[in-house]
Design a protein around this motif. Structure first.
Motif, PDB file in Angstrom:
ATOM      1  N   GLY A  71      24.473  51.339  48.013  1.00  0.00           N
ATOM      2  CA  GLY A  71      23.863  50.012  47.940  1.00  0.00           C
ATOM      3  C   GLY A  71      22.976  49.838  46.723  1.00  0.00           C
ATOM      4  N   PHE A  72      22.156  50.846  46.432  1.00  0.00           N
ATOM      5  CA  PHE A  72      21.300  50.771  45.245  1.00  0.00           C
ATOM      6  C   PHE A  72      22.144  50.735  43.969  1.00  0.00           C
ATOM      7  CE2 PHE A  72      17.762  52.766  47.874  1.00  0.00           C
ATOM      8  CZ  PHE A  72      16.992  51.613  47.885  1.00  0.00           C
ATOM      9  N   GLU A  73      23.213  51.503  43.947  1.00  0.00           N
ATOM     10  CA  GLU A  73      24.078  51.503  42.769  1.00  0.00           C
ATOM     11  C   GLU A  73      24.712  50.128  42.572  1.00  0.00           C
ATOM     12  OE1 GLU A  73      26.765  54.904  41.029  1.00  0.00           O
ATOM     13  OE2 GLU A  73      27.892  53.852  42.584  1.00  0.00           O
ATOM     14  N   ALA A  74      25.154  49.498  43.669  1.00  0.00           N
ATOM     15  CA  ALA A  74      25.739  48.155  43.580  1.00  0.00           C
ATOM     16  C   ALA A  74      24.709  47.142  43.095  1.00  0.00           C
ATOM     17  CB  ALA A  74      26.296  47.740  44.942  1.00  0.00           C
ATOM     18  N   ALA A  75      23.471  47.254  43.591  1.00  0.00           N
ATOM     19  CA  ALA A  75      22.406  46.341  43.168  1.00  0.00           C
ATOM     20  C   ALA A  75      22.112  46.506  41.681  1.00  0.00           C
ATOM     21  CB  ALA A  75      21.146  46.590  43.992  1.00  0.00           C
ATOM     22  N   ALA A  76      22.114  47.749  41.207  1.00  0.00           N
ATOM     23  CA  ALA A  76      21.836  48.013  39.792  1.00  0.00           C
ATOM     24  C   ALA A  76      22.911  47.416  38.892  1.00  0.00           C
ATOM     25  CB  ALA A  76      21.727  49.517  39.556  1.00  0.00           C
ATOM     26  N   LEU A  77      24.155  47.461  39.348  1.00  0.00           N
ATOM     27  CA  LEU A  77      25.251  46.896  38.557  1.00  0.00           C
ATOM     28  C   LEU A  77      25.150  45.375  38.480  1.00  0.00           C
ATOM     29  CD1 LEU A  77      28.224  49.093  39.831  1.00  0.00           C
ATOM     30  CD2 LEU A  77      27.195  49.138  37.551  1.00  0.00           C
ATOM     31  N   LYS A  78      24.690  44.751  39.564  1.00  0.00           N
ATOM     32  CA  LYS A  78      24.599  43.296  39.607  1.00  0.00           C
ATOM     33  C   LYS A  78      23.369  42.777  38.877  1.00  0.00           C
ATOM     34  CE  LYS A  78      27.174  42.892  43.939  1.00  0.00           C
ATOM     35  NZ  LYS A  78      28.320  42.191  43.335  1.00  0.00           N
ATOM     36  N   ASP A  79      22.296  43.571  38.864  1.00  0.00           N
ATOM     37  CA  ASP A  79      21.067  43.149  38.186  1.00  0.00           C
ATOM     38  C   ASP A  79      20.332  44.393  37.677  1.00  0.00           C
ATOM     39  OD1 ASP A  79      18.710  42.139  37.254  1.00  0.00           O
ATOM     40  OD2 ASP A  79      18.208  40.995  39.053  1.00  0.00           O
ATOM     41  N   PRO A  80      20.582  44.781  36.433  1.00  0.00           N
ATOM     42  CA  PRO A  80      19.933  45.979  35.875  1.00  0.00           C
ATOM     43  C   PRO A  80      18.412  45.889  35.822  1.00  0.00           C
ATOM     44  CG  PRO A  80      21.818  45.316  34.540  1.00  0.00           C
ATOM     45  CD  PRO A  80      21.562  44.194  35.508  1.00  0.00           C
TER      46      PRO A  80
END
Length: 242
Positions: A71-80
């Motif tokens: 989940g954190f990895e997905a969030a980072a990809l969507k908003d660095p």
């Protein structure tokens, strides 16, 4: 406001409530997770990085480490601009530290025999091998604290503990001050929540036994109950950008 936005706000409210009430009521986390998962069913919400970040935060405190990392990895990809990448790094650092400690001390000579602690007759003393996944009612697990595991988050507290059968496990403690339990203390964990952690991340396997305690009343330290002043509240809130 759409129904899915309402669910997202409900998830935020439950997550915030978990922290401001002392990080002990995991039912708040489960309510929050359900709300976020329902919100994710809306295609429009899937583009919301905060939703992924907050859902990952809930999974982190539920100790669903694999889901939290994803989940954190997905969030980072969507908003660095979110600190999601840092959350991944902190979790991996913690997991690596736990693995090293467990591997190095699983058969250590430091694992001394435990003193017998008298507990209420309604509790049955147990070792890790007889625990069920999840909450173990009317069960008392004795253990000795080998290490306090320092990490980069405020909560929970992590300890490496030796059980009476000489096996080691990770103990996570919520809502209790960090000076309440010390290395060398003998613990009795009442009605513990048990997990067999077993997952892989980026090609590395993490496998260990974990016990979580949520209430001050669940821990006897050197045979004594902890006083009320050892309870603590934290101040972490859901990620929400206006």
């Amino acid at each position: 406001m759409s129904r899915m936005e309402i669910l997202d706000n409900l998830g935020n409210a439950c997550l915030t409530s978990f922290f401001v009430t002392g990080t002990w009521d995991h039912s708040k986390l489960l309510q929050s997770l359900k709300a976020y998962q329902n919100a994710e069913k809306d295609e429009r919400m899937k583009s919301n990085p905060d939703l992924y970040f907050n859902c990952a935060t809930v999974n982190k405190y539920l100790e669903n480490y694999d889901r939290a990392l994803a989940g954190f990895e997905a969030a980072a990809l969507k908003d660095p601009s979110l600190n999601a990448s840092e959350e991944v790094e902190k979790m991996v650092n913690l997991l690596n530290k736990l693995e090293i400690l467990l591997r190095g001390h699983s058969k250590s000579k430091r694992l001394a025999s435990l003193a017998s602690t008298i507990v209420n007759s309604s509790y049955k003393r147990a070792t890790l091998d007889v625990l069920s996944e999840g909450l173990n009612k009317a069960v008392a697990v004795p253990g000795k604290v080998l290490f306090f595991v320092k990490h980069e988050n405020i909560t929970p507290l992590y300890f490496l503990v030796c059980n009476s059968d000489q096996s080691c496990f990770v103990l996570s403690v919520y809502g209790i001050r960090n000076d309440a339990i010390k290395e060398g203390d003998q613990l009795t964990l009442l009605e513990p929540h048990f997990r067999n952690i077993d997952f892989s991340w980026k090609g590395k396997c993490y496998k260990f036994k974990s016990i979580r305690v949520d209430f001050l009343e669940q821990v006897l330290v050197n045979g004594k109950a902890l006083p009320p002043h050892q309870a603590i509240r934290t101040s972490i809130y859901a990620q929400h950008k206006p």
